[in-house]
Design an enzyme around this catalytic site. Structure first.
Site, PDB file in Angstrom:
ATOM      1  N   GLY A  18       0.795  -1.220   0.000  1.00 57.50           N
ATOM      2  CA  GLY A  18       0.000   0.000   0.000  1.00 57.50           C
ATOM      3  C   GLY A  18       0.823   1.264   0.000  1.00 57.50           C
ATOM      4  O   GLY A  18       0.335   2.325  -0.379  1.00 57.50           O
ATOM      5  N   ALA A  23      -1.522   7.575   1.180  1.00 50.09           N
ATOM      6  CA  ALA A  23      -1.370   9.016   1.403  1.00 50.09           C
ATOM      7  C   ALA A  23      -0.249   9.338   2.383  1.00 50.09           C
ATOM      8  O   ALA A  23      -0.269  10.401   3.001  1.00 50.09           O
ATOM      9  CB  ALA A  23      -2.690   9.609   1.892  1.00 50.09           C
ATOM     10  N   VAL A 162      -0.827 -22.590  -1.778  1.00 48.47           N
ATOM     11  CA  VAL A 162       0.177 -22.794  -0.729  1.00 48.47           C
ATOM     12  C   VAL A 162      -0.074 -24.165  -0.128  1.00 48.47           C
ATOM     13  O   VAL A 162      -1.099 -24.395   0.524  1.00 48.47           O
ATOM     14  CB  VAL A 162       0.089 -21.704   0.360  1.00 48.47           C
ATOM     15  N   HIS A 399      -9.417   1.344   3.747  1.00 47.35           N
ATOM     16  CA  HIS A 399      -8.752   0.825   4.937  1.00 47.35           C
ATOM     17  C   HIS A 399      -9.364  -0.502   5.357  1.00 47.35           C
ATOM     18  O   HIS A 399      -9.727  -0.695   6.514  1.00 47.35           O
ATOM     19  CB  HIS A 399      -8.850   1.826   6.089  1.00 47.35           C
ATOM     20  N   GLY A 432      -2.958  -6.111   7.112  1.00 45.27           N
ATOM     21  CA  GLY A 432      -4.146  -5.581   7.768  1.00 45.27           C
ATOM     22  C   GLY A 432      -5.196  -6.614   8.087  1.00 45.27           C
ATOM     23  O   GLY A 432      -6.080  -6.364   8.920  1.00 45.27           O
TER      24      GLY A 432
END
Length: 463
Positions: A18, A23, A162, A399, A432
């Site tokens: 990201g 930003a 995986v 987010h 995240g």
């Protein structure tokens, strides 16, 4: 932009994650709603536990206060007063090198061991990717030093499978099937590894983990996979000046924040002079939680003033004349991912549904509209809502968090407090998707601090 039933997710992937198009905003969460959330409160004092890792991640990412003063910052000071919190205005902590504008110098961060850097030129296009070398993306620090120490970074590589080797719990290592990404892709190849770290962003990691669990390759993953998906309880509005010479873009992407209360935070956002097309995502300001009512109001607003909303009239210069507001909450809202059903129910395909016993993210936050309306008055323009929120009745988020969260055991989370996947050896999740609660501020630094902590808990080679 990925449109789900209950949320629209803005995301992307690349070498550097990201940090490439975010930003540069690196906040430490303020509210105890995050640190003491029941999902992980019993596992430690997270405020004190993470403090040294926030500090180290801040050092690595070169966090500094945005030294910006201009029309956008003046507007934010006024808005702080308008929402009754004049003392809460603050400059944004950002990962940007603010040296002499446009001048390239030897590494200013790591005693000369890092790459050359160029002083920020204040173009405001951070969200589109820094073209000048001022933004402290991961390729300027973590990945730079990784490569200096022998790590091989392979770009244009998508992991699709995986497989644990040997006994099946990963103690004998893993086989990873890798291909070139894209609609066509390329031939697959197989890599083997002693351990695997999932860090594909919350959306990418959830998709891959779900695909591997559905196929049986990682069938021991917790049944909690996909639960507690967070949006940072945010919404996006905007205000555009009708003065053709207005310019709110000449700094970095986000320069200021206001905290109306302990749980709420809003920022100013710009795409510089190169984000006019983003204006197509905005329409008339609408209010309320009713999807039909908001959609009707949006369509009616456009029909009532078609001249204002015709793209060829409003888009030229829209990006310079507009301030976009991201309003975030640390409140406890959540969704969950499930496997998409029907003919498109391929492995890894996801859809959202409501999380039982949780409050879903709201597509309307009153203070977001208040901020947009007051901003429009101050700059001589008009307020706007995201059309995704108005027409589809779903909030948008840049987010996305959760889905593979930290928990005490497999019945409450997907990874333990060290971010190791339950049921497997040497399998970590460090992006995240492991964050179990809404931080209420831009989550980049929190993700980095948690990753610092998790990687630091891995014993050294041979130890």
């Amino acid at each position: 932009m990925t449109v789900f039933k209950h949320v629209t997710v803005i995301s992307g992937v690349g070498v550097g994650g990201g940090s490439l198009v975010y930003a540069n905003t690196l906040y430490v969460p303020r509210s105890d709603d995050f640190y003491r959330h029941p999902a992980w409160a019993a596992l430690g004092d997270w405020r004190s536990e993470l403090a040294p890792h926030y500090e180290e991640a801040s050092r690595m990412l070169g966090v500094t206060e945005a030294p910006c003063e201009g029309p956008s910052e003046e507007l934010m000071r006024g808005l702080a007063a308008d929402v009754g919190a004049p003392g809460s205005f603050r400059k944004t902590p950002v990962g940007v090198y603010f040296g002499e504008r446009g001048r390239t110098v030897p590494d200013p961060y790591f005693g000369g061991d890092g790459p050359e850097r160029t002083g920020c030129v204040r173009c405001g296009q951070c969200l589109l990717g820094c073209r000048y070398g001022a933004k402290n993306t991961l390729v300027k620090n973590y990945l730079w030093f990784a490569e200096q120490r022998g790590v091989r970074v392979e770009a244009d590589s998508e992991v699709t499978r995986v497989n644990p080797l040997g006994g099946g719990d990963g103690s004998d290592g893993y086989a990873l099937t890798v291909r070139r990404p894209g609609p066509v892709g390329g031939p697959s190849r197989v890599l083997t590894a002693e351990g695997v770290v999932f860090a594909a962003g919350a959306l990418g990691t959830n998709k891959l983990l779900r695909r591997c669990r559905d196929s049986g390759e990682l069938g021991r993953l917790s049944p909690r996979l996909g639960h507690l998906v967070r949006t940072n309880s945010e919404t996006i509005t905007a205000a555009t000046s009708e003065r053709p010479d207005a310019d709110y873009s000449a700094e970095v992407a986000i320069t200021a924040s206001v905290f109306p209360d302990e749980r709420t935070h809003f920022t100013n956002n710009t795409y510089g002079s190169a984000g006019d097309m983003f204006g197509l995502n905005f329409g008339p300001l609408t209010s309320g939680s009713s999807r039909l009512r908001r959609a009707t109001a949006a369509v009616g607003g456009i029909a009532g003033r078609p001249g204002r909303w015709l793209p060829h009239r409003r888009l030229p210069g829209w990006s310079k004349r507009t301030v976009i507001f991201t309003v975030m909450h640390s409140t406890d809202t959540a969704l969950r991912f499930r496997r998409r059903r029907g003919p498109v129910g391929r492995l890894g395909a996801l859809q959202t549904e409501l999380e039982p016993d949780s409050t879903p993210p709201d597509n309307f936050i009153p203070i977001a509209n208040q901020v947009a309306e007051r901003a429009a008055e101050r700059i001589g323009g008009y307020p706007q809502s995201s059309l995704m929120e108005s027409l589809l009745g779903t909030p948008g988020t840049a987010h996305l968090l959760g889905g593979a969260v930290i928990g005490a055991d497999p019945d409450s989370g997907v990874v333990d407090s060290s971010q190791r996947a339950f049921g497997y050896e040497r399998l970590l999740i460090t992006d995240g998707s492991a964050v179990p609660a809404n931080p209420g501020v831009n989550p980049s630094l929190t993700i980095a601090a948690l990753a610092e902590r998790a990687i630091g808990l891995i014993p050294p080679a041979g130890g």
